[in-house]
Design a protein around this motif. Structure first.
Motif, PDB file in Angstrom:
ATOM      1  N   ILE A  21      46.850  81.040 -36.576  1.00  0.00           N
ATOM      2  CA  ILE A  21      45.668  80.201 -36.316  1.00  0.00           C
ATOM      3  C   ILE A  21      44.579  80.562 -37.341  1.00  0.00           C
ATOM      4  O   ILE A  21      43.860  79.702 -37.843  1.00  0.00           O
ATOM      5  N   LYS A  22      44.503  81.863 -37.646  1.00  0.00           N
ATOM      6  CA  LYS A  22      43.491  82.319 -38.618  1.00  0.00           C
ATOM      7  C   LYS A  22      43.853  81.866 -40.026  1.00  0.00           C
ATOM      8  O   LYS A  22      43.001  81.549 -40.838  1.00  0.00           O
ATOM      9  N   ARG A  65      46.695  93.270 -36.228  1.00  0.00           N
ATOM     10  CA  ARG A  65      45.488  92.436 -36.109  1.00  0.00           C
ATOM     11  C   ARG A  65      44.382  92.991 -37.014  1.00  0.00           C
ATOM     12  O   ARG A  65      43.764  92.255 -37.788  1.00  0.00           O
ATOM     13  N   ASN A 105      50.517  82.484 -32.150  1.00  0.00           N
ATOM     14  CA  ASN A 105      49.318  82.110 -31.380  1.00  0.00           C
ATOM     15  C   ASN A 105      48.032  82.711 -31.902  1.00  0.00           C
ATOM     16  O   ASN A 105      46.954  82.293 -31.522  1.00  0.00           O
ATOM     17  N   GLU A 106      48.162  83.736 -32.743  1.00  0.00           N
ATOM     18  CA  GLU A 106      46.916  84.363 -33.199  1.00  0.00           C
ATOM     19  C   GLU A 106      46.795  84.389 -34.730  1.00  0.00           C
ATOM     20  O   GLU A 106      45.895  83.766 -35.295  1.00  0.00           O
ATOM     21  N   LEU A 107      47.707  85.076 -35.402  1.00  0.00           N
ATOM     22  CA  LEU A 107      47.559  85.212 -36.862  1.00  0.00           C
ATOM     23  C   LEU A 107      47.597  83.856 -37.559  1.00  0.00           C
ATOM     24  O   LEU A 107      46.751  83.551 -38.410  1.00  0.00           O
ATOM     25  N   PHE A 145      52.474  86.625 -30.900  1.00  0.00           N
ATOM     26  CA  PHE A 145      51.248  87.128 -31.539  1.00  0.00           C
ATOM     27  C   PHE A 145      51.053  86.454 -32.907  1.00  0.00           C
ATOM     28  O   PHE A 145      49.954  86.013 -33.258  1.00  0.00           O
ATOM     29  N   ASP A 204      42.905  91.086 -40.416  1.00  0.00           N
ATOM     30  CA  ASP A 204      41.491  90.695 -40.554  1.00  0.00           C
ATOM     31  C   ASP A 204      40.898  91.298 -41.821  1.00  0.00           C
ATOM     32  O   ASP A 204      40.165  90.636 -42.562  1.00  0.00           O
TER      33      ASP A 204
END
Ligand code: UD1
Length: 390
Positions: free
Chosen positions: A253-254, A354, A249-251, A246, A358
């Motif tokens: 990237i942001k 998440r 692959n997600e945080l 997580f 954000d």
């Protein structure tokens, strides 16, 4: 008066440094008044943390001399660490015969040495008393409860901790509100840390080799900082195996993430087969354990901190960096947004992380100083010890 103070693990060094400096100042004031009832101070290191990067570099950064005695206890199970520390510390107490043993924080060294000192009928002072998470699965909660129960003088970092100590029935004469000693170190070092160039932290000593992260295109003004070492996050295969993908692959990237690794975490990433995934990530920069000033510099520069460390939650209050706390509870509720601080509790719940990540990306730094986190706590601690029962 003779005082032995005890350190064992990395956060202890940051807490004891201002106390040692307060003793040096106290003694030099007495000498200038030609009074000679000086404090004889002995620093004992249990040896729980021993690596150069977890240990020596902190003494250098914090400007304190090496411990007078090192018990050399090292790693092991909890019972091994606590038991071996007690055996070795008892020998020291019999030889040194101090009036006081001063303990900081909540690590195994704190627990082991408080029990040993009380059994030798030596007065104990606990700096950072009264913190409670209510979570008995945390080894630190057990250490805090036992140390506070045994200590003669309970020096609390914030008003919520004072309340906890009263609720547990402690005598009002035992409990003193002195503020947070870790913030003394922060105030002492923040200017120096601010002068470090972030790119200088990415040196050969700190960088883990063979990563795919491209430093040449890294925006030093736009990064998150991650630390994780609690057994509840890193020792559980299922949890770590869902958190790491997580984050990569997600945080990351942001927003690119810098991740200084605790030895326990490095070991567990390798053990659970996650190592390649981390070092192959183009968006996460992994580092060896970094020193105190470097960590402070990254905290000052980061847009967001993700951590399960108690001390970093506190430091984020002063730097104002939004802090996503990877725990379900905290013994430091004073740092929470609900109490004026910057920290939010998310445990290891992906949805919550998440959402808060954000939100934090849109936040600005908003520093907060709880009452008596004023850089003068160590002097107040020493005064309480010197005036005890006077
Ligand atoms: C300890 C404290 C924790 C604190 C943390 C800060 C307890 C119960 N826990 O956890 O409260 O937040 O320190 O870092 O006291 N290791 C090394 N080199 C070292 C030290 C440790 O490689 O210098 C490795 C060993 O494999 C060891 C593991 O890290 O088994 C864990 O170390 P340990 O001292 O048991 O606990 P920490 O997780 O560091």
């Amino acid at each position: 008066m003779k005082i032995i103070s005890v350190v064992g693990a990395r956060p202890n060094f940051v807490k004891i440094a201002p106390f040692i400096k307060a003793i040096i100042l106290y003694n030099s004031n007495l000498k200038s008044k030609k009074e000679f009832e000086l404090i004889d101070h002995v620093l004992v290191h249990t040896g729980q943390h021993y690596d150069e990067r977890m240990n020596d570099s902190f003494f250098k950064n914090l400007g304190i001399s090496r411990p007078d005695i090192n018990l050399g206890v090292g790693s092991g199970t909890h019972a091994e660490q606590v038991g071996n520390t007690m055996i070795e510390f008892e020998k020291v107490l019999k030889l040194e015969k101090p009036d006081w043993v001063v303990l900081v924080g909540d690590v195994n060294a704190t627990l082991a040495c408080s029990i040993t000192a009380k059994k030798e009928n030596i007065k104990c002072c606990h700096i950072e008393a009264g913190l409670r998470s209510g979570d008995m699965t945390m080894p630190e909660e057990i250490n805090r409860l036992v140390t506070d129960r045994l200590s003669d003088l309970l020096l609390a970092p914030d008003v919520l901790s004072v309340d906890n100590l009263y609720k547990e029935g402690n005598d009002k004469n035992q409990v003193r509100f002195v503020g947070n000693i870790m913030i003394d170190s922060l105030d002492d070092n923040i200017t120096k840390a601010g002068k470090i160039k972030i790119q200088d932290i990415f040196n050969e000593n700190n960088l883990i080799p063979d990563q795919e992260f491209d430093l040449s295109i890294f925006d030093l003004d736009d990064f998150g900082l991650l630390t994780m070492h609690r057994p509840s996050n890193v020792d559980n295969k299922e949890k770590l195996c869902s958190l790491v993908p997580f984050i990569t692959n997600e945080l990351a990237i942001k927003m690119k993430i810098i991740w200084p690794l605790h030895p326990r975490t490095m070991k567990q990433l390798k053990f659970f087969g996650l190592w390649d995934q981390v070092i192959r990530s183009k968006n996460i920069l992994v580092l060896n354990p970094i020193n105190y000033l470097e960590m402070l510099r990254l905290n000052l520069g980061a847009k967001i901190v993700l951590t399960d460390s108690g001390g970093i939650q506190e430091e984020c209050c002063i730097t104002g960096t939004p802090c996503i706390t990877l725990r379900k509870n905290t013994e430091r509720p004073i740092t929470l947004v609900a109490n004026g601080g910057v920290s939010v509790l998310v445990g290891n719940d992906i949805e919550k992380i998440r959402k808060e990540f954000d939100l934090a990306m849109e936040k600005r730094k908003s520093p907060f100083r709880p009452e008596l986190w004023d850089g003068k706590t160590a002097a107040r601690c020493l005064k309480e010890i010197v005036n005890y029962n006077k």
